[in-house]
Design a protein around this motif. Structure first.
Motif, mmCIF file in Angstrom:
data_model
loop_
_atom_site.group_PDB
_atom_site.id
_atom_site.type_symbol
_atom_site.label_atom_id
_atom_site.label_comp_id
_atom_site.label_asym_id
_atom_site.label_seq_id
_atom_site.Cartn_x
_atom_site.Cartn_y
_atom_site.Cartn_z
ATOM 1 N N SER A 1 48.781 12.160 39.490
ATOM 2 C CA SER A 1 49.496 10.896 39.624
ATOM 3 C C SER A 1 49.734 10.640 41.111
ATOM 4 C CB SER A 1 50.828 10.923 38.877
ATOM 5 O OG SER A 1 50.618 11.066 37.477
ATOM 6 N N PHE A 2 49.298 9.509 41.592
ATOM 7 C CA PHE A 2 49.492 9.175 43.002
ATOM 8 C C PHE A 2 49.371 7.673 43.187
ATOM 9 C CE2 PHE A 2 45.036 10.522 42.421
ATOM 10 C CZ PHE A 2 44.349 9.377 42.811
ATOM 11 N N THR A 3 49.940 7.200 44.277
ATOM 12 C CA THR A 3 49.819 5.809 44.700
ATOM 13 C C THR A 3 49.386 5.804 46.160
ATOM 14 O OG1 THR A 3 51.519 5.024 43.182
ATOM 15 C CG2 THR A 3 51.036 3.630 45.084
ATOM 16 N N VAL A 4 48.336 5.044 46.453
ATOM 17 C CA VAL A 4 47.842 4.921 47.825
ATOM 18 C C VAL A 4 47.953 3.454 48.227
ATOM 19 C CG1 VAL A 4 45.961 5.424 49.418
ATOM 20 C CG2 VAL A 4 46.199 6.770 47.308
ATOM 21 N N PRO A 5 48.951 3.100 49.023
ATOM 22 C CA PRO A 5 49.117 1.706 49.434
ATOM 23 C C PRO A 5 48.178 1.327 50.571
ATOM 24 C CG PRO A 5 50.869 3.041 50.349
ATOM 25 C CD PRO A 5 50.052 3.957 49.489
ATOM 26 N N SER A 6 48.057 0.033 50.796
ATOM 27 C CA SER A 6 47.239 -0.472 51.887
ATOM 28 C C SER A 6 47.653 0.168 53.204
ATOM 29 C CB SER A 6 47.383 -1.994 51.996
ATOM 30 O OG SER A 6 46.872 -2.625 50.852
ATOM 31 N N GLY A 7 46.656 0.449 54.026
ATOM 32 C CA GLY A 7 46.913 1.031 55.330
ATOM 33 C C GLY A 7 47.106 2.527 55.316
ATOM 34 N N SER A 8 46.743 3.185 54.216
ATOM 35 C CA SER A 8 46.924 4.636 54.123
ATOM 36 C C SER A 8 45.811 5.233 53.274
ATOM 37 C CB SER A 8 48.285 4.979 53.533
ATOM 38 O OG SER A 8 48.371 4.559 52.179
ATOM 39 N N GLY A 9 45.826 6.562 53.163
ATOM 40 C CA GLY A 9 44.778 7.193 52.383
ATOM 41 C C GLY A 9 45.099 8.628 52.031
ATOM 42 N N LEU A 10 44.146 9.257 51.340
ATOM 43 C CA LEU A 10 44.265 10.640 50.907
ATOM 44 C C LEU A 10 43.083 11.448 51.409
ATOM 45 C CD1 LEU A 10 45.190 10.369 47.095
ATOM 46 C CD2 LEU A 10 46.737 10.925 48.986
ATOM 47 N N LEU A 11 43.357 12.685 51.813
ATOM 48 C CA LEU A 11 42.330 13.695 52.016
ATOM 49 C C LEU A 11 42.350 14.618 50.807
ATOM 50 C CD1 LEU A 11 42.833 14.731 55.759
ATOM 51 C CD2 LEU A 11 40.989 13.332 54.806
ATOM 52 N N ILE B 1 42.223 0.995 52.358
ATOM 53 C CA ILE B 1 42.597 2.246 51.694
ATOM 54 C C ILE B 1 41.411 3.187 51.804
ATOM 55 C CG2 ILE B 1 43.050 3.297 49.427
ATOM 56 C CD1 ILE B 1 44.502 0.660 48.694
ATOM 57 N N ALA B 2 41.666 4.474 52.049
ATOM 58 C CA ALA B 2 40.585 5.457 52.121
ATOM 59 C C ALA B 2 40.976 6.707 51.347
ATOM 60 C CB ALA B 2 40.277 5.813 53.579
ATOM 61 N N ARG C 1 47.443 8.594 59.145
ATOM 62 C CA ARG C 1 47.883 7.947 57.907
ATOM 63 C C ARG C 1 47.194 8.485 56.659
ATOM 64 N NH1 ARG C 1 46.918 2.187 60.416
ATOM 65 N NH2 ARG C 1 45.456 3.498 61.572
ATOM 66 N N LEU C 2 46.497 9.602 56.788
ATOM 67 C CA LEU C 2 45.879 10.273 55.647
ATOM 68 C C LEU C 2 46.734 11.461 55.244
ATOM 69 C CD1 LEU C 2 42.154 10.327 56.847
ATOM 70 C CD2 LEU C 2 43.193 8.726 55.235
ATOM 71 N N ARG C 3 47.287 11.412 54.029
ATOM 72 C CA ARG C 3 48.026 12.578 53.545
ATOM 73 C C ARG C 3 47.094 13.394 52.657
ATOM 74 N NH1 ARG C 3 49.737 8.490 49.918
ATOM 75 N NH2 ARG C 3 49.988 9.195 47.746
ATOM 76 N N THR C 4 47.498 14.613 52.354
ATOM 77 C CA THR C 4 46.625 15.567 51.671
ATOM 78 C C THR C 4 46.993 15.701 50.190
ATOM 79 O OG1 THR C 4 46.258 16.829 53.702
ATOM 80 C CG2 THR C 4 45.827 17.960 51.623
ATOM 81 N N LEU C 5 45.959 15.682 49.361
ATOM 82 C CA LEU C 5 46.109 15.990 47.932
ATOM 83 C C LEU C 5 45.184 17.180 47.645
ATOM 84 C CD1 LEU C 5 47.111 15.369 45.043
ATOM 85 C CD2 LEU C 5 45.163 13.802 44.823
#
Length: 208
Positions: free
Chosen positions: A31-41, A185-186, A198-202
């Motif tokens: 479960s995650f939310t990735v808003p505009s201007g951010s992303g996940l690694l 979003i990336a 602005r990339l957080r880790t999952l």
């Protein structure tokens, strides 16, 4: 409303997501939310489901459970997602420019023109060379050019830094920064360090 303003309203959301093949789940209860201007690694060992998650988010695989939503996207604005897999999808007998034109014809030409995109990724001087002669790193640069000629707000990238040298890594990070600055979003599956704040880790683990 401009395209950039529209992108600022987007978020990619997953709730209770499980993905895999057949009845085999590789990643579960995401479960995650990735808003505009951010992303996940996406991090994790081989087989943890990073590539499978990207394919599921792209709509190329059906989720085994849970929900995915791109909140704020108007279908009238056109396709929202770029998925670039770990394979480069380069046809050896097409030139570099023909390869990029092929992808632009499929995905649309609403970004910068092909010549400018090749210049941005450092391939302008070899635009007439058969793509089969490119090194692995040059092929990855050509994949990055695909993102520039067809503008879409969500980038799903599988090992985009593979085979890139230091300059190529800096190019990737600069393109990601610009994309996020524009409200994009990336989500990136990678084993490499990518220096974009602005990339957080999952982290995904191997399913039992």
């Amino acid at each position: 409303m401009t395209r950039g303003q529209a992108q600022l309203r987007l978020s990619l959301e997953a709730q209770g997501l499980a993905c895999g093949y057949g009845e085999t789940a590789l990643a579960t209860d995401l479960s995650f939310t990735v808003p505009s201007g951010s992303g996940l690694l996406l991090r994790g060992p081989n087989g943890a489901g990073k590539s499978t998650l990207l394919l599921t988010l792209a709509g190329l695989l059906q989720p085994l459970a849970g929900q995915i939503a791109l909140v704020g996207h108007d279908p009238d604005d056109g396709p929202a997602i770029h998925h670039c897999g770990h394979r480069n999808a380069v046809r050896a007998r097409l030139t570099v420019r023909q390869t990029l034109d092929f992808w632009a014809d499929i995905n649309g030409r609403n970004g910068i023109d092909a010549a400018a995109a090749l210049d941005r990724v450092g391939l302008a001087r070899i635009a007439g060379l058969d793509a089969g002669y490119l090194s692995a790193g040059q092929q990855r640069r050509l994949v990055l050019a695909r993102l520039l000629v067809s503008r879409r707000p969500v980038w799903l990238l599988d090992e985009p830094s593979a085979a890139l040298d230091a300059d190529g890594q800096a190019l990737l990070e600069a393109l990601l920064d610009a994309h996020l600055d524009a409200g994009g979003i990336a989500i990136i599956a990678t084993h490499d360090a990518i220096a974009v704040e602005r990339l957080r880790t999952l982290t995904l683990g191997v399913a039992a």
